[in-house]
Design a protein around this motif. Structure first.
Motif, short mmCIF file in Angstrom:
data_model
loop_
_atom_site.label_atom_id
_atom_site.label_comp_id
_atom_site.label_asym_id
_atom_site.label_seq_id
_atom_site.Cartn_x
_atom_site.Cartn_y
_atom_site.Cartn_z
N ARG A 103 1.00 -5.85 -11.42
CA ARG A 103 0.66 -4.42 -10.53
C ARG A 103 1.53 -3.37 -10.70
O ARG A 103 3.13 -3.60 -10.83
CB ARG A 103 0.91 -4.99 -8.99
N PRO A 104 1.21 -2.31 -11.18
CA PRO A 104 2.08 -1.06 -11.27
C PRO A 104 2.83 -0.44 -9.74
O PRO A 104 3.89 0.30 -10.00
CB PRO A 104 1.53 -0.13 -11.89
N CYS A 105 2.12 -0.95 -8.85
CA CYS A 105 2.79 -0.39 -7.44
C CYS A 105 3.62 -1.70 -6.96
O CYS A 105 3.24 -2.51 -6.60
CB CYS A 105 1.96 0.09 -6.66
N PRO A 106 4.91 -1.37 -6.67
CA PRO A 106 5.92 -2.32 -5.97
C PRO A 106 5.37 -2.64 -4.38
O PRO A 106 5.81 -3.52 -4.03
CB PRO A 106 7.15 -1.59 -6.08
N TYR A 107 4.49 -1.77 -3.84
CA TYR A 107 4.10 -2.06 -2.49
C TYR A 107 2.61 -2.69 -2.62
O TYR A 107 2.31 -3.10 -1.35
CB TYR A 107 4.00 -0.77 -1.70
N ALA A 108 2.12 -2.81 -3.37
CA ALA A 108 0.79 -3.56 -3.35
C ALA A 108 0.84 -5.08 -3.57
O ALA A 108 0.56 -5.49 -4.90
CB ALA A 108 -0.14 -2.92 -4.51
N HIS A 109 1.02 -5.92 -2.59
CA HIS A 109 1.19 -7.11 -2.69
C HIS A 109 0.84 -7.80 -1.27
O HIS A 109 0.39 -6.93 -0.40
CB HIS A 109 2.76 -7.52 -2.97
N PRO A 110 0.51 -9.10 -1.21
CA PRO A 110 0.22 -9.57 -0.07
C PRO A 110 1.07 -9.24 1.16
O PRO A 110 2.23 -9.36 0.99
CB PRO A 110 0.13 -11.28 -0.07
N GLY A 111 0.79 -8.60 2.12
CA GLY A 111 1.71 -8.36 3.37
C GLY A 111 2.17 -6.82 3.08
O GLY A 111 2.81 -6.31 4.10
N GLY A 112 1.77 -6.26 1.82
CA GLY A 112 2.26 -4.89 1.69
C GLY A 112 1.40 -3.86 2.11
O GLY A 112 0.48 -4.08 3.08
N CYS A 113 1.44 -2.61 1.50
CA CYS A 113 0.48 -1.56 1.57
C CYS A 113 -0.80 -1.96 1.54
O CYS A 113 -1.10 -2.54 0.54
CB CYS A 113 0.93 -0.51 0.72
N GLY A 114 -1.77 -1.18 2.47
CA GLY A 114 -3.14 -1.74 2.34
C GLY A 114 -3.93 -0.68 1.61
O GLY A 114 -5.33 -0.84 1.55
N GLY A 115 -3.49 0.15 0.88
CA GLY A 115 -3.98 1.57 0.60
C GLY A 115 -4.82 1.14 -0.82
O GLY A 115 -6.07 1.64 -1.16
N CYS A 116 -4.43 0.33 -1.54
CA CYS A 116 -5.08 -0.04 -3.06
C CYS A 116 -5.53 -1.51 -3.01
O CYS A 116 -4.85 -2.28 -2.50
CB CYS A 116 -4.10 0.11 -4.00
#
Length: 446
Positions: free
Chosen positions: A89-102
């Motif tokens: 993942r190139p985004c550090p926030y896009a993970h389970p429990g993280g940001c829901g935008g992507c």
């Protein structure tokens, strides 16, 4: 498959679980992609909608939501067998429990487009009864990052900016947003706290001008339910947002096909930098508008397609747009000032307003109809009124494949055909896909 189809499928093998699976970890084999950014898996006769997974993978999925019934939701927290399309993942926030935008940060760009194509094809098959190969085209040759020119950041309890977790009001604080365009994804506002705000919206135009809009919650009057007419209960209404511009120019400016458009800072414009240009070219090619023709442009916004179609029909023709948002209508008036044979009228699109606009354009109906409805689609009454106007072509710009498929089915039943379908990856890293469908009557009309 979409969520409702998955729910129906999950009902068949056995009754729903008697106790909640919330927090349970399940090893599952991931099946098809579903409309909405998750994949379908099954466990003990129930459908499990799994995010952060890919078709064909074996994953350990942790259940994040279970309201009983035939299905639950989960995140893939461990990948046992990975798909060839899986990437870091190139985004550090896009993970389970993280940001829901992507939804698809873990998927290669070709893989993302293949998933979106599968969703569009499945919706057309299931809802419209059409078997059609679909290809999702990129809008640029980039890496899927740095494209989003407008973001509404949520404000956390301490005033910190971020985006919400998936299906949650919880705010995930961000220092940057990798899919945000320069000036948006790295907005200076992200380095400050904003107590008292509900959201902070940041947008940028073609010149690099950035606006900041503050959205504050204010209470709304309670609404009466159906019993209220007879003295029954009032139910609380959702808070409404008031908007204040904090910084930036009084209007944003965008250039398309050699024309400059001005848009209110809070107004709608295609968020991908290449989207307006590509969509306009696609609409014009499908319309093949001729001088003197009459065109109806529904959900016209600030006049993007209206202006392009007006140039095509020349001053011997007419173009009339309908748009409900008053600031967009005002923007359209300025954007169409040099084309007096074109106008955007303030009106909510309905069967009645479509019929009225058709009569105003010509007693003999219209030649071309373009519509760009909201995510819910046009619906039976509006689409039936469009088809009754007798155009030689209807060009439908759609941001939701399920709504598009339902409306296409209505047109097919009325004796029309889906002549062309283009799909575009206007929202990389997310499950969203933009389609442009070209509908023509089965009878000939020159």
């Amino acid at each position: 498959m979409d969520e409702r189809a998955g729910q129906r499928a999950g009902r068949q093998p056995q009754p729903a679980a008697a106790e909640s699976w919330l927090g349970r970890r399940l090893e599952v084999r991931v099946e098809a992609i579903a409309h909405g950014g998750h994949c379908v898996a099954r466990s003990a006769g129930r459908v499990v909608f799994v995010r952060h997974a890919l078709p064909g993978e074996t994953v350990l999925a942790e259940v994040t939501e279970d309201r009983g019934g035939s299905f639950c939701r989960a995140d893939a927290v461990e990948i046992r067998t990975a798909s060839p399309d899986r990437v870091s993942r190139p985004c550090p926030y896009a993970h389970p429990g993280g940001c829901g935008g992507c939804d698809f940060q873990h998927v290669s760009l070709p893989g993302q487009r293949a998933l979106k194509a599968a969703v569009v094809a499945e919706q057309l098959s299931r809802l419209a009864g059409l078997e059609r190969a679909v290809t999702v085209q990129p809008l640029d040759d980039g890496d899927g990052l740095g494209w989003r020119r407008r973001v509404r950041f949520a404000v956390g309890p301490a005033g910190e900016l971020g985006l919400r977790a998936h299906r949650s009001h919880r705010v995930v604080p961000l220092s940057h947003c990798p899919i945000g365009a320069p000036g948006v994804g790295d907005a200076r506002a992200l380095q400050s706290d904003w107590p008292g705000l509900a959201e902070l919206e940041v947008a940028v135009d073609d010149r690099g001008e950035v606006v900041e809009l503050a959205h504050r919650s204010r209470p709304a009057r309670p609404r009466r339910d159906s019993r209220g007419r007879h003295g029954g209960n009032r139910r609380p209404a959702r808070p409404v947002l008031s908007t204040e511009q904090l910084s930036g120019p009084p209007a944003l400016r965008y250039a398309v096909a050699g024309r400059e458009f001005t848009v209110h800072p809070a107004g709608f414009w295609q968020t991908h930098p290449q989207a307006a240009e590509v969509f306009t070219a696609t609409v014009l090619r499908a319309a093949s508008a001729r001088p003197g023709e009459r065109v109806l442009d529904l959900y016209a916004g600030s006049g993007l397609f209206t202006a392009a179609l007006a140039s095509a029909v020349t001053s011997t023709g007419r173009v009339l747009g309908l748009e409900a948002e008053p600031t967009a209508v005002a923007d359209a008036g300025a954007n169409l000032a040099d084309q007096p044979w074109a106008a955007v009228r303030r009106a909510t699109v309905s069967a009645a307003t479509v019929q009225a606009a058709t009569g105003d354009l010509s007693a003999d109906g219209v030649d071309i109809v373009v519509l760009d409805p909201p995510r819910s689609g046009a619906g039976r009454e509006v689409l039936s009124a469009i088809l009754a106007a007798g155009p030689r072509v209807v060009i439908y710009v759609a941001c939701d494949p399920a709504a598009l498929a339902r409306d296409v089915r209505i047109a097919l039943d009325a004796g029309w055909q889906l002549d062309e379908l283009s799909a575009f990856d206007a929202f990389p890293m997310t499950h969203h896909v933009e389609c442009i469908a070209v509908l023509r009557p089965l009878w000939n009309r020159s």
